[in-house]
Structures are given as C-alpha cells and as structure tokens.
Design an enzyme around this catalytic site. Structure first.
Site, PDB file in Angstrom:
ATOM      1  CG  HIS A 229      -0.145  -0.139   2.512  1.00 25.27           C
ATOM      2  ND1 HIS A 229       0.398  -1.343   2.926  1.00 25.27           N
ATOM      3  CD2 HIS A 229       0.209   0.767   3.450  1.00 25.27           C
ATOM      4  CE1 HIS A 229       1.035  -1.167   4.064  1.00 25.27           C
ATOM      5  NE2 HIS A 229       0.932   0.105   4.409  1.00 25.27           N
TER       6      HIS A 229
ATOM      7  CB  CYS B 117       7.415  -1.653   0.155  1.00 25.35           C
ATOM      8  SG  CYS B 117       9.124  -1.499   0.696  1.00 25.35           S
ATOM      9  N   GLY B 118       6.901   1.197   0.639  1.00 26.37           N
ATOM     10  CA  GLY B 118       7.056   2.606   0.963  1.00 26.37           C
ATOM     11  C   GLY B 118       8.490   3.094   0.810  1.00 26.37           C
TER      12      GLY B 118
ATOM     13  N   GLY C 123      11.133   0.803  -0.141  1.00 21.68           N
ATOM     14  CA  GLY C 123      11.918  -0.113  -0.983  1.00 21.68           C
ATOM     15  C   GLY C 123      12.765  -1.054  -0.159  1.00 21.68           C
ATOM     16  CB  ILE C 124      14.016  -0.855   3.295  1.00 14.37           C
ATOM     17  CG1 ILE C 124      14.778   0.426   2.943  1.00 14.37           C
ATOM     18  CG2 ILE C 124      14.851  -1.720   4.240  1.00 14.37           C
ATOM     19  CD1 ILE C 124      14.949   1.394   4.117  1.00 14.37           C
ATOM     20  N   GLY C 125      11.877  -2.949   3.025  1.00 18.07           N
ATOM     21  CA  GLY C 125      11.297  -4.184   3.568  1.00 18.07           C
ATOM     22  C   GLY C 125      11.041  -5.237   2.510  1.00 18.07           C
TER      23      GLY C 125
ATOM     24  CG  HIS D 185      29.612  -5.426 -11.255  1.00 19.58           C
ATOM     25  ND1 HIS D 185      30.533  -4.662 -10.571  1.00 19.58           N
ATOM     26  CD2 HIS D 185      29.940  -5.308 -12.570  1.00 19.58           C
ATOM     27  CE1 HIS D 185      31.384  -4.112 -11.429  1.00 19.58           C
ATOM     28  NE2 HIS D 185      31.033  -4.474 -12.657  1.00 19.58           N
TER      29      HIS D 185
ATOM     30  NE  ARG E 267      35.973  -8.164 -11.584  1.00 19.23           N
ATOM     31  CZ  ARG E 267      35.690  -7.401 -12.655  1.00 19.23           C
ATOM     32  NH1 ARG E 267      35.743  -7.927 -13.875  1.00 19.23           N
ATOM     33  NH2 ARG E 267      35.344  -6.141 -12.516  1.00 19.23           N
TER      34      ARG E 267
HETATM   35  C1  RB5 Z   1       4.367   0.201   5.204  1.00 22.02           C
HETATM   36  O1  RB5 Z   1       3.838   1.179   6.033  1.00 22.02           O
HETATM   37  C2  RB5 Z   1       5.869   0.343   5.091  1.00 22.02           C
HETATM   38  O2  RB5 Z   1       6.476  -0.049   6.279  1.00 22.02           O
HETATM   39  C3  RB5 Z   1       6.404  -0.464   3.925  1.00 22.02           C
HETATM   40  O3  RB5 Z   1       5.808  -0.019   2.756  1.00 22.02           O
HETATM   41  C4  RB5 Z   1       7.889  -0.369   3.678  1.00 22.02           C
HETATM   42  O4  RB5 Z   1       8.337   0.939   3.709  1.00 22.02           O
HETATM   43  C5  RB5 Z   1       8.717  -1.265   4.499  1.00 22.02           C
HETATM   44  O5  RB5 Z   1       9.947  -1.351   4.346  1.00 22.02           O
END
Ligand code: RB5
Length: 144
Positions: A9, A65-66, A68-70, A98, A132
C-alpha cells in the site's frame, strides 16, 4: 520482456507509474501488487512476486513498498532471488552488470533525484557481465 511486479500500500502510485511505462514500451507485465491503499504486509507481496518469478517464464521483477527496504529484505530470503534496492542510474545498472540482480526494489515514499522510470529502464537494459562476477553470484546463490 516478461516482467513481474508487486507492491504494498506504500507504493500504489509508484507501481502504477512503472506498470504504465513498461506496458507503453511493449513489455508484458504481471501485476501481483495491490491497487488501493488498504494496508497489506510487504513480505506477502514479495513472496507473491518471487514465487511467480521462480515458476519460470519471466526475465526480471520489480518490487515496490514505501521505502523499498522491507520488500527487498523479504525477496532476498527467497531462493534464487537477488533483489537490489536501487537509488539512482548507477545502482540500477550495476546491479545487473555485477550482481545479476533479477529484481529491483523501489520506494513509493522516497524522493529520488532521477525519474523512477529511468532507473527501471537502466535495470532492464543492462546485461550481466559474467566472468569474475559469475563466481560471486554463484556464492550468493549457494547461501539460500
Ligand atoms: C508500510 O507502512 C511500510 O512499512 C512499507 O511499505 C515499507 O516501507 C517497508 O519497508
């Protein structure tokens, strides 16, 4: 190319922008993300897209995601997936050259300095260089 995309979302508008860009460019896109801002869990979205990718028939995948990390952390727990969280044209290109990244992740709440569609295009266009880098990617793949 055949591309799978998913989002939570926190990245509905971003996913839509990327989807429309890819379709306009003639790519075939499977959208497994959500299309409204009802809250969902990004690991579930990552699993949907990576499971679909691992069935075969896809060239690359894109996750949003919000931040891009999770969704990137989640995707990288799936066997066969090498997801790069990219920030600019350099990281979008080098992750193919790479790392043979088969997914990138992007954030719908991130203020990028370059258009997201340009990063996507850089990712799709860059070849894996092998050599490599293949040895290193093999070591990555042996980890999960
Ligand atoms: C959702 O609120 C948020 O935590 C998710 O989109 C993202 O940013 C997680 O890494």
């Amino acid at each position: 190319m055949h591309i799978v995309i998913a989002n939570d979302h926190g990245a509905v508008a971003l996913k839509q922008e990327i989807l429309e860009h890819l379709v306009r460019a003639g790519h075939e896109v499977k959208n497994l993300g959500v299309n409204d801002e009802t809250s969902v869990d990004y690991p579930d979205m990552a699993i949907k897209a990576t499971d679909e990718y691992n069935k075969g028939g896809y060239d690359l995948g894109i996750l949003c995601c919000g931040s891009g990390i999770g969704i990137s952390i989640a995707a990288n727990k799936v066997s066969g997936i090498r997801c790069a969280q990219v920030f600019d044209l350099f990281t979008a290109e080098i992750c193919r050259r790479h790392n043979d990244a088969n997914f990138i992740s992007l954030g719908g709440r991130v203020d990028y300095a370059v258009p997201v569609t340009a990063m996507v295009d850089a990712f799709l266009a860059a070849p894996f260089e092998g050599g490599r880098h293949q040895r290193r990617v093999d070591k990555l793949d042996a980890m999960c």
